[in-house]
Design a protein around this motif. Structure first.
Motif, PDB file in Angstrom:
ATOM      1  N   PHE A  15       0.825  -1.215   0.000  1.00 11.69           N
ATOM      2  CA  PHE A  15       0.000   0.000   0.000  1.00 11.69           C
ATOM      3  C   PHE A  15       0.855   1.260   0.000  1.00 11.69           C
ATOM      4  CE2 PHE A  15      -2.198   3.243   2.671  1.00 11.69           C
ATOM      5  CZ  PHE A  15      -3.221   3.555   1.792  1.00 11.69           C
ATOM      6  N   GLN A  16       2.009   1.244   0.691  1.00 11.95           N
ATOM      7  CA  GLN A  16       2.808   2.454   0.850  1.00 11.95           C
ATOM      8  C   GLN A  16       3.786   2.702  -0.301  1.00 11.95           C
ATOM      9  OE1 GLN A  16       3.399   3.532   5.381  1.00 11.95           O
ATOM     10  NE2 GLN A  16       4.364   1.573   4.956  1.00 11.95           N
ATOM     11  N   LEU A  17       4.144   1.636  -1.020  1.00 16.88           N
ATOM     12  CA  LEU A  17       5.202   1.776  -2.029  1.00 16.88           C
ATOM     13  C   LEU A  17       4.878   2.790  -3.119  1.00 16.88           C
ATOM     14  CD1 LEU A  17       6.430  -1.920  -2.407  1.00 16.88           C
ATOM     15  CD2 LEU A  17       7.284  -0.097  -0.909  1.00 16.88           C
ATOM     16  N   PRO A  18       3.660   2.834  -3.670  1.00 16.86           N
ATOM     17  CA  PRO A  18       3.395   3.847  -4.711  1.00 16.86           C
ATOM     18  C   PRO A  18       3.578   5.280  -4.217  1.00 16.86           C
ATOM     19  CG  PRO A  18       1.681   2.160  -4.702  1.00 16.86           C
ATOM     20  CD  PRO A  18       2.503   1.938  -3.477  1.00 16.86           C
ATOM     21  N   PHE A  19       3.265   5.538  -2.962  1.00 20.18           N
ATOM     22  CA  PHE A  19       3.403   6.893  -2.421  1.00 20.18           C
ATOM     23  C   PHE A  19       4.877   7.245  -2.232  1.00 20.18           C
ATOM     24  CE2 PHE A  19      -0.752   5.312  -1.186  1.00 20.18           C
ATOM     25  CZ  PHE A  19      -1.573   6.359  -1.589  1.00 20.18           C
ATOM     26  N   LEU A  20       5.683   6.255  -1.850  1.00 17.12           N
ATOM     27  CA  LEU A  20       7.127   6.485  -1.790  1.00 17.12           C
ATOM     28  C   LEU A  20       7.680   6.789  -3.177  1.00 17.12           C
ATOM     29  CD1 LEU A  20       8.515   3.778   0.682  1.00 17.12           C
ATOM     30  CD2 LEU A  20       8.746   6.246   0.916  1.00 17.12           C
ATOM     31  N   ALA A  21       7.242   6.024  -4.163  1.00 15.48           N
ATOM     32  CA  ALA A  21       7.727   6.221  -5.532  1.00 15.48           C
ATOM     33  C   ALA A  21       7.340   7.602  -6.053  1.00 15.48           C
ATOM     34  CB  ALA A  21       7.167   5.128  -6.442  1.00 15.48           C
ATOM     35  N   ARG A  22       6.133   8.050  -5.730  1.00  9.30           N
ATOM     36  CA  ARG A  22       5.677   9.356  -6.200  1.00  9.30           C
ATOM     37  C   ARG A  22       6.518  10.491  -5.621  1.00  9.30           C
ATOM     38  NH1 ARG A  22      -0.478  10.856  -5.096  1.00  9.30           N
ATOM     39  NH2 ARG A  22       0.364  11.325  -3.034  1.00  9.30           N
ATOM     40  N   GLU A  23       7.017  10.296  -4.401  1.00  3.31           N
ATOM     41  CA  GLU A  23       7.869  11.301  -3.764  1.00  3.31           C
ATOM     42  C   GLU A  23       9.333  11.148  -4.164  1.00  3.31           C
ATOM     43  OE1 GLU A  23       6.867  13.789  -1.863  1.00  3.31           O
ATOM     44  OE2 GLU A  23       4.747  13.216  -1.855  1.00  3.31           O
ATOM     45  N   GLY A  24       9.633  10.124  -4.991  1.00  2.68           N
ATOM     46  CA  GLY A  24      11.021   9.869  -5.354  1.00  2.68           C
ATOM     47  C   GLY A  24      11.837   9.301  -4.212  1.00  2.68           C
ATOM     48  N   LEU A  25      11.181   8.564  -3.301  1.00  2.00           N
ATOM     49  CA  LEU A  25      11.843   8.063  -2.098  1.00  2.00           C
ATOM     50  C   LEU A  25      11.875   6.540  -2.033  1.00  2.00           C
ATOM     51  CD1 LEU A  25      10.178  10.516   0.478  1.00  2.00           C
ATOM     52  CD2 LEU A  25      12.506  10.629  -0.404  1.00  2.00           C
ATOM     53  N   LEU A  26      11.458   5.865  -3.105  1.00  4.57           N
ATOM     54  CA  LEU A  26      11.408   4.403  -3.066  1.00  4.57           C
ATOM     55  C   LEU A  26      12.827   3.836  -2.941  1.00  4.57           C
ATOM     56  CD1 LEU A  26       9.408   2.019  -3.305  1.00  4.57           C
ATOM     57  CD2 LEU A  26       9.943   1.956  -5.751  1.00  4.57           C
ATOM     58  N   PRO A  27      13.118   3.099  -1.854  1.00  3.28           N
ATOM     59  CA  PRO A  27      14.486   2.599  -1.650  1.00  3.28           C
ATOM     60  C   PRO A  27      14.869   1.530  -2.683  1.00  3.28           C
ATOM     61  CG  PRO A  27      13.223   2.572   0.407  1.00  3.28           C
ATOM     62  CD  PRO A  27      12.243   2.798  -0.707  1.00  3.28           C
ATOM     63  N   ARG A  28      16.132   1.523  -3.036  1.00  2.00           N
ATOM     64  CA  ARG A  28      16.725   0.461  -3.851  1.00  2.00           C
ATOM     65  C   ARG A  28      17.769  -0.227  -2.977  1.00  2.00           C
ATOM     66  NH1 ARG A  28      15.440   4.737  -6.908  1.00  2.00           N
ATOM     67  NH2 ARG A  28      14.443   4.391  -8.948  1.00  2.00           N
ATOM     68  N   PRO A  29      17.406  -1.340  -2.359  1.00  2.00           N
ATOM     69  CA  PRO A  29      18.254  -1.930  -1.309  1.00  2.00           C
ATOM     70  C   PRO A  29      19.693  -2.178  -1.770  1.00  2.00           C
ATOM     71  CG  PRO A  29      16.113  -3.011  -1.374  1.00  2.00           C
ATOM     72  CD  PRO A  29      16.168  -2.118  -2.574  1.00  2.00           C
ATOM     73  N   LYS A  30      20.633  -1.746  -0.935  1.00  2.00           N
ATOM     74  CA  LYS A  30      22.052  -1.961  -1.177  1.00  2.00           C
ATOM     75  C   LYS A  30      22.693  -2.474   0.104  1.00  2.00           C
ATOM     76  CE  LYS A  30      22.446   1.658  -4.710  1.00  2.00           C
ATOM     77  NZ  LYS A  30      23.117   2.925  -5.123  1.00  2.00           N
ATOM     78  N   TRP A  31      23.532  -3.476  -0.049  1.00  2.00           N
ATOM     79  CA  TRP A  31      24.179  -4.105   1.104  1.00  2.00           C
ATOM     80  C   TRP A  31      25.481  -3.354   1.385  1.00  2.00           C
ATOM     81  CZ3 TRP A  31      22.297  -7.749   4.307  1.00  2.00           C
ATOM     82  CH2 TRP A  31      23.183  -8.389   5.167  1.00  2.00           C
ATOM     83  N   ASP A  32      25.425  -2.420   2.340  1.00  2.00           N
ATOM     84  CA  ASP A  32      26.600  -1.589   2.626  1.00  2.00           C
ATOM     85  C   ASP A  32      26.617  -1.256   4.118  1.00  2.00           C
ATOM     86  OD1 ASP A  32      28.695   0.128   2.722  1.00  2.00           O
ATOM     87  OD2 ASP A  32      27.842   1.656   1.412  1.00  2.00           O
ATOM     88  N   TRP A  33      27.211  -2.141   4.886  1.00  2.00           N
ATOM     89  CA  TRP A  33      27.265  -1.946   6.333  1.00  2.00           C
ATOM     90  C   TRP A  33      28.323  -0.913   6.732  1.00  2.00           C
ATOM     91  CZ3 TRP A  33      23.937  -4.165   9.839  1.00  2.00           C
ATOM     92  CH2 TRP A  33      23.093  -5.166   9.342  1.00  2.00           C
ATOM     93  N   ASN A  34      29.159  -0.466   5.785  1.00  2.00           N
ATOM     94  CA  ASN A  34      30.203   0.502   6.102  1.00  2.00           C
ATOM     95  C   ASN A  34      29.754   1.950   5.919  1.00  2.00           C
ATOM     96  OD1 ASN A  34      32.220  -1.430   6.746  1.00  2.00           O
ATOM     97  ND2 ASN A  34      32.535  -1.811   4.554  1.00  2.00           N
TER      98      ASN A  34
END
Length: 505
Positions: free
Chosen positions: A192-211
């Motif tokens: 339900f929340q993902l389209p609203f994130l995408a509209r704001e340009g905030l949809l995360p693209r997961p990256k594995w970076d613990w540093n």
């Protein structure tokens, strides 16, 4: 408000279709366990650390820096959640045994334990889904988009209402429909929340970076918070463990009474806390202590205005409210009488519950997660002792052990709220603004007037169990409306006005 009203309708449906017996107890335990862990990964330790750091990145680096942080946090959080979820599903009997040891120990309760285990394997993935939904909601809140995260829980309630009213006939035992409803609700809430994130340009693209510096900072801030939340959850495990040794129905009585306490807390207390955390974080980053103090003072006045009459009304109307909402179908009059005792105990801690919600952000916004943990440990230690002191005699003499658990929880909240308040005063972070003495006097007088109206109504209308749903509903609506109108009228006559709650320039 929509979320909590839908939650109330959900609980009415659950009460009608599964009552407060063994199947209900098993479901509530299977539903409680993923929510137990959710406090670590969603609105608990994670949110307390993530929101202030995200606010800092947004203030100093703009939206691009915030997006980079979101991507790396999504990768780290998603990976951990996947591992925890797999462990929970595979080791469901062990996890259920920790939470409901009394059922496992008592041979006559093993069927209930096995049912809870089966449902836990279905409900545990809800942890991953709702935690990711909490993460996306925290991003939206940090950018002052509050409506969608606040509306998201409505989806859980709608799905469970459908499961209780429609899907129960598809399963044997029928309560399994609710377990699958929890799983489906997790999927729906996240999507339900993902389209609203995408509209704001905030949809995360997961990256594995613990540093990444921001990820490391969040982990560092989460350390004390995780410890504190873990201790809090151990306290809740102790509640469930003790309840599993109490008479059948105790878990359900506590659930339904807790839900009524959560109604004003969720509608107002959580809403105020959600709004002020990003604001306080920005005010701290901007170095504006005057606005910081005023925001906290506004929040304290606001929750006090609501929590005091809500607490009093829940104590006075406990059994009529429960009867009006839940005494249908599988629910018996005795269930309402027993739930009323724990509701009164919970209600006595409602003010403290709300104060914690608005005082804790005063620490988290300053990226101080250690101090609230220390205060929480003190309060929880007291609760563990009080639980035993209350539960054992109340159960032995009055068969009200579940009320002892609720009363210990209310005492814990009072201790925690007092320590948080004194800590903010000691550090000169908060100082009450002028007018509190007159304000509290107005509230006391208004509450006394409201109580007189409620007691008068109960004197004339006392046989709530004898009426059908319509008779109960219109009478309860009349009583609540009369009490609320009296409260507001006395406040208005005493001179309280909406302008007293407006922000200062």
């Amino acid at each position: 408000m929509l979320s909590r009203v839908a939650g109330l309708v959900r609980d009415v449906a659950l009460a009608r279709f599964i009552g407060a017996g063994d199947a209900a107890d098993a479901f509530f335990v299977a539903f409680k366990i993923p929510n137990f862990f959710r406090r670590l990964f969603a609105e608990g330790a994670f949110a307390q650390a993530f929101v202030p750091v995200l606010a800092e990145y947004r203030q100093k680096g703009g939206k691009a820096a915030a997006r980079a942080l979101n991507d790396r946090v999504a990768g780290a959080l998603g990976g951990v959640l996947l591992l925890v979820t797999l462990f929970g599903v595979i080791c469901a009997p062990i996890v259920a045994g920790i939470f409901a040891f009394g059922w496992w120990w008592d041979g006559s309760e093993r069927e209930k334990f096995d049912l809870a285990t089966d449902m836990l394997q279905i409900t545990f993935p809800y942890l991953m889904l709702i935690s990711l939904a909490g993460f996306t909601g925290a991003i939206l809140n940090s950018f002052d988009r509050f409506a969608i995260p606040a509306l998201t829980p409505v989806m859980l309630n709608l799905v469970l209402i459908g499961a209780a009213t429609v899907a129960t006939s598809w399963f044997d035992p029928q309560v399994l429909a609710l377990a699958w409803g929890v799983f489906v609700a997790g999927v729906v809430q996240l999507l339900f929340q993902l389209p609203f994130l995408a509209r704001e340009g905030l949809l995360p693209r997961p990256k594995w970076d613990w540093n990444h510096r921001g990820v490391r900072k969040i982990l560092r801030l989460m350390g004390p918070a995780i410890f504190g939340v873990s201790v809090t959850q151990i306290s809740l495990v102790m509640d469930t463990l003790l309840a599993s040794f109490l008479p059948s129905g105790s878990v359900s009585w506590l659930y339904f009474s807790d839900r009524l306490t959560e109604l004003p807390l969720g509608v107002f207390g959580v809403a105020v806390a959600t709004v002020i955390l990003p604001s306080l974080s920005r005010q701290h980053t901007d170095g504006d202590p005057r606005r910081f103090r005023h925001t906290l003072d506004w929040a304290l006045r606001s929750v006090t205005l609501i929590s005091l009459p809500a607490s009093v009304a829940l104590v006075v109307l406990a059994e009529p409210l429960l009867t009006t909402l839940f005494q249908y179908g599988q629910m018996e009059p005795r269930d309402m009488q027993m739930a009323a005792w724990s509701l009164r105990a919970y209600a006595m801690g409602l003010l403290a519950f709300m104060l914690i919600k608005v005082l804790a952000p005063g620490y988290f916004a300053r990226q101080d997660t250690y101090t609230p943990v220390r205060f929480g440990l003190i309060a929880i230690s007291a609760k563990m002792v009080l639980s035993l002191l209350f539960v054992i005699p109340l159960n032995y003499y009055l068969k009200l052990g579940h009320m002892g658990l609720a009363l210990a929880t209310a005492c814990q909240a009072a201790i925690n709220a007092w320590l948080l308040y004194k800590g903010l005063r000691r550090d000169d972070v908060y100082k009450p603004e002028a007018g509190w003495s007159v304000y509290l006097l107005r509230l006391i007088v208004a509450n006394l007037a409201m109580v007189s109206v409620l007691l008068g109504a109960l004197y004339f209308w006392s046989e709530w169990g004898e009426w059908g749903w319509y008779g109960r509903a219109w009478r309860m609506a009349t009583v609540v409306s009369a009490g609320g109108a009296t409260y507001l009228l006395v406040l208005a006559v005493s001179g309280l006005r909406p302008r007293h709650f407006r922000p200062s320039s």
